[in-house]
Design a protein around this motif. Structure first.
Motif, PDB file in Angstrom:
ATOM      1  N   GLU A  44       0.832  -1.208   0.000  1.00 48.44           N
ATOM      2  CA  GLU A  44       0.000   0.000   0.000  1.00 48.44           C
ATOM      3  C   GLU A  44       0.870   1.264   0.000  1.00 48.44           C
ATOM      4  N   TYR A 137      -4.648  -7.883  -5.878  1.00 48.68           N
ATOM      5  CA  TYR A 137      -3.847  -7.177  -4.876  1.00 48.68           C
ATOM      6  C   TYR A 137      -3.136  -8.198  -3.979  1.00 48.68           C
ATOM      7  N   GLU A 141       0.803  -8.699  -3.482  1.00 50.78           N
ATOM      8  CA  GLU A 141       1.349  -8.580  -2.130  1.00 50.78           C
ATOM      9  C   GLU A 141       2.194  -9.801  -1.756  1.00 50.78           C
TER      10      GLU A 141
END
Length: 168
Positions: A44, A137, A141
């Motif tokens: 993020e 995502y 990650e």
């Protein structure tokens, strides 16, 4: 020979990145060591940084695996659409580009999610790609982001900025 090519590619990309980041005239908009080190705190944080996002995209393109970040960014843009006509048109483009089997930038999602999106696109909403975006995502990650942090590109950028800071 492959190792030399990779190292050369990494150095070439580093030159491009350094030129891109140091060309800003305003010192506060330049890339600095502290900001770059913070990219390792979370995906993020990396994606929230203009330079972090640009560097991550460059890294993924160098590995021919940029479809996930491109999909994620496309979804972020899609969520900003307010016109239902534009939303419908964009949803169909996303479906053709990223979701359908054998699409040019097909993302790795499960069959159930793929079918759900196909149904959602018939009457698109702002949330119609949310599940796939969460999956992508998570993949970035767990896979791409750790590879980026271990990459020669990131390490060389940190070393270069540390040397600049020490000279500064």
């Amino acid at each position: 020979m492959l190792v030399r090519t990779r190292v050369g590619l990494g150095k070439n990309l580093m030159c491009r990145l350094k030129c891109m980041f140091s060309s800003s005239s305003a010192p506060e908009s330049r890339l600095c060591l502290e900001d770059t080190q913070q990219w390792s705190q979370s995906l993020e944080r990396l994606l929230g940084s203009k330079y972090g996002l640009a560097t991550f995209r460059t890294f993924l393109k160098s590995e021919f695996s940029d479809e996930n970040i491109e999909f994620w960014l496309t979804c972020e843009d899609y969520k900003k659409i307010t016109s239902s006509h534009k939303m419908s048109s964009k949803a169909k483009k996303i479906l053709k580009q990223f979701i359908e089997a054998e699409s040019p930038k097909e993302i790795n999602i499960d069959y159930h999610t793929r079918e759900e999106i196909k149904r959602n696109v018939r009457s698109p909403t702002v949330q119609c790609f949310d599940e796939a975006q969460k999956i992508v995502y998570g993949l970035m990650e767990r896979d791409s982001y750790p590879r980026f942090l271990r990459s020669e590109m990131y390490r060389t950028l940190l070393e270069s900025l540390a040397a600049d800071t020490a000279q500064g």
